[in-house]
Design an enzyme around this catalytic site. Structure first.
Site, mmCIF file in Angstrom:
data_model
loop_
_atom_site.group_PDB
_atom_site.id
_atom_site.type_symbol
_atom_site.label_atom_id
_atom_site.label_comp_id
_atom_site.label_asym_id
_atom_site.label_seq_id
_atom_site.Cartn_x
_atom_site.Cartn_y
_atom_site.Cartn_z
ATOM 1 N N ASP A 61 0.862 -1.119 -0.121
ATOM 2 C CA ASP A 61 0.009 -0.044 0.144
ATOM 3 C C ASP A 61 1.096 1.224 0.211
ATOM 4 O OD1 ASP A 61 -1.423 2.159 0.549
ATOM 5 O OD2 ASP A 61 -2.776 0.982 1.985
ATOM 6 N N THR A 94 -3.345 6.529 -3.985
ATOM 7 C CA THR A 94 -2.229 6.856 -3.500
ATOM 8 C C THR A 94 -0.889 6.700 -4.061
ATOM 9 O OG1 THR A 94 -2.162 5.159 -1.759
ATOM 10 C CG2 THR A 94 -3.250 6.919 -0.909
ATOM 11 N N THR A 95 -0.774 5.410 -4.511
ATOM 12 C CA THR A 95 0.547 5.132 -5.504
ATOM 13 C C THR A 95 0.433 6.097 -6.670
ATOM 14 O OG1 THR A 95 0.458 3.075 -4.446
ATOM 15 C CG2 THR A 95 1.941 3.069 -6.268
ATOM 16 N N ASP A 404 -9.490 1.372 2.258
ATOM 17 C CA ASP A 404 -9.303 1.545 0.772
ATOM 18 C C ASP A 404 -10.765 1.193 0.032
ATOM 19 O OD1 ASP A 404 -6.887 2.488 0.971
ATOM 20 O OD2 ASP A 404 -5.974 1.316 -0.182
#
Length: 567
Positions: A61, A94-95, A404
């Site tokens: 994550d 987020t990545t 998520d």
């Protein structure tokens, strides 16, 4: 881990200015992006992070990784803040946002080397962002939030790349059930249906009202959403009932004990009977409090403060169970689940404050601990997700993935549009911006258009980093697959993307991979905004602490004498 040096980056000396500062910032941002580039897609690699205490964190994550690593460079810290912003705003992407921001900055380097002024680059980026958002909206399709099939397939995209993908069916159902329990009720409160009650939904706080409780032991398949609340508490007296059907519940925010005096209180007794009388008064006060509560015929009393031995004794005589020292947040969720009102003074207690919406109160022993369950609620506005699993590490990772998934379900309810996944949206934006750059390159506006064409092209090239990374992470042939994908999009087939498992191109309509459009839009906005902000920096100066700022000065708080004179 090969990229370890990033965690102790400190390339900012006393002072850097002009081009040197910009290059330093761009390098730092790109290094952070390179660290988590392998965490994108279903074939993402795991990172093992060692904390200073010797514990380990095993996750793919992006946000969890960036939260844990320690960086010294200010631009790198800025990039890590992006991931946090994206996580709070959307809970997903987020990545992607870090990779995209890092690539846009990397592409900016060639523009700076051509001596294009940062202000011109920033202006072009602003126009490119507006164009990109228009492209995303044009290729998005609406979703029916009341359809289980559509919602589950959407949530699956956020979990498919995570560690818990093996249990994706179960996790998706848990996330959807939890969001619906919390969100639909809020919509009804707002006086409308799910689709129309935008304002009501915005008040829903998944973090506060959909609580995840992790209990090690059992199988992961035993995880479930409870229509109610679960607490890590036991009843205060062993003689009290541990199972009550349809209990009447009173929630308190005050102690059921005799009010103690302040620290300076003195009591003087002149007769030996007075001490006994003082004790009796204490007991009478506590009994009066308890009898006042018992007038409402409760089966269960829950308080955030203490319950004295005498109060427990009286409750036990009247067959009432009690829980004490419950956390404020838990008490709020119980109130929402059972329809009760938390009372601050027992004198204010009314019949309408008693909660009757709970179907079953039960205390169970799981492992070595006792847990209280308030379940089978008629219309809960808060819920608990009970996660079971073999170890704490696995439970923590599943908890992160579930957060998520719940965020994706919430986003779909707020903004019910989907964009094609697998890098299809990014490639559509890249092709659209490249086309626009060619038109600008034709010039006409006194050369300004031609100057902006370069930065436009840079954003278009940066957008390709997402499909390129997906192909790399799945072991595909990057150049061949990317060329095929570009050709598809150039001919107007906007739904073609990369299959993250095989590394080949596929039509997302057939493959069934769609993502929340709100996440895509937020990712683009955050990434471009971050690039614009770092490009504006042309000076990095080390601030120094004034000598004697905290020392000396007696009671004056350590202000140096010179400063005192100036004042």
């Amino acid at each position: 881990m090969s990229q370890t040096p990033v965690f102790v980056m400190n390339t900012a000396p006393e002072r850097q200015s002009g081009r040197k500062a910009q290059i330093s910032n761009i390098t730092a941002a790109k290094t952070v992006a390179d660290v988590i580039r392998t965490c994108l897609g279903p074939k993402a690699m795991l990172k093992m992070i060692l904390d200073p205490m010797g514990g380990i964190l095993l996750t793919n994550d992006g946000n969890a990784i960036l939260r844990e690593i320690d960086v010294a460079h200010p631009a790198a810290k800025n990039m890590i803040e992006l991931s946090r912003t994206q996580d709070e705003e959307c809970g997903d992407g987020t990545t992607s946002v870090i990779i995209l921001a890092g690539e846009i900055l990397a592409q900016s380097l060639s523009q700076l080397e051509r001596d294009i002024h940062p202000v011109v680059i920033i202006r072009a980026y602003t126009k490119a962002l507006a164009e990109a958002l228009a492209i995303v909206k044009s290729i998005s399709i609406p979703i029916d939030t009341s359809s289980d099939k559509e919602m589950l397939s959407l949530i699956k995209t956020s979990i498919g790349t995570k560690f818990s993908a093996r249990w994706s069916e179960l996790m998706c159902k848990l996330a959807l059930d939890a969001v619906r329990t919390v969100a639909v009720e809020a919509a009804k409160d707002a006086g409308g249906s799910l689709g129309s009650a935008g304002t009501g939904l915005m008040t829903v706080d998944i973090k506060r009202y959909a609580r995840v409780e992790k209990v090690p032991g059992g199988a992961i398949e035993d995880s479930k959403v409870l229509r109610g609340v679960m607490l890590n508490k036991d009843i205060t007296h062993p003689a009290m009932r541990r199972r009550i059907v349809n209990p009447r519940i009173v929630l308190l925010d005050c102690p059921l004990e005799y009010k103690k005096g302040e620290s300076q209180t003195n009591m003087e007794f002149s007769k030996e009977n007075d001490w006994a009388r003082a004790q009796e008064i204490e007991e009478e006060q506590v009994k009066a409090l308890v009898m006042k509560i018992l007038e409402f015929k409760p089966d269960l009393v829950i308080t955030e403060k203490g319950v004295s031995d005498l109060a427990q004794h009286v409750f036990t005589q009247h067959n009432v169970s009690a829980l004490r020292r419950v956390r404020k947040s838990d008490n709020n969720r119980i109130a929402l689940a059972v329809g009760a009102t938390i009372v601050n003074r027992i004198e204010d207690l009314r019949e309408s404050d008693v909660g009757t919406g709970c179907g079953l109160f039960e205390v169970e022993k799981i492992g070595d601990e006792y847990f209280t369950f308030l379940t089978e609620c008629t219309s809960p506005k808060a819920c608990t997700i009970l996660l079971r699993g073999p170890s704490k590490d696995i439970l923590n990772e599943i908890d992160r993935n579930l957060a998520d998934a719940m965020a994706v379900a919430r986003n779909a309810v707020f903004f019910p549009y989907l964009a094609p996944g697998g890098g299809a949206t990014e490639m559509a934006v890249a092709v659209g911006l490249a086309k626009k750059a060619k038109e600008l390159g034709g010039g006409g506006e006194g050369g300004i258009g031609a100057m902006e064409a370069g930065p436009y092209r840079a954003v278009a090239d940066a957008m390709e980093v997402i499909p390129r990374t997906l192909i790399q992470n799945s072991g595909g042939n990057v150049i061949r697959v990317l060329t095929e994908l570009r050709a598809k999009h150039a001919s107007g087939e906007n739904t073609w993307g990369v299959n993250g498992d095989t590394g080949k191109i596929v039509d997302m309509r057939e493959y069934g991979l769609y993502e929340s459009a709100s996440v895509k839009i937020q990712t683009l906005k955050t990434a471009v905004e971050a690039a614009r902000m770092l490009l504006r920096v042309d000076d990095v100066v080390q601030a120094i602490r004034k000598e004697g700022g905290s020392a000396g000065g007696g009671e004056g708080g350590g202000v140096p004498p010179e400063e005192m004179q100036q004042e």
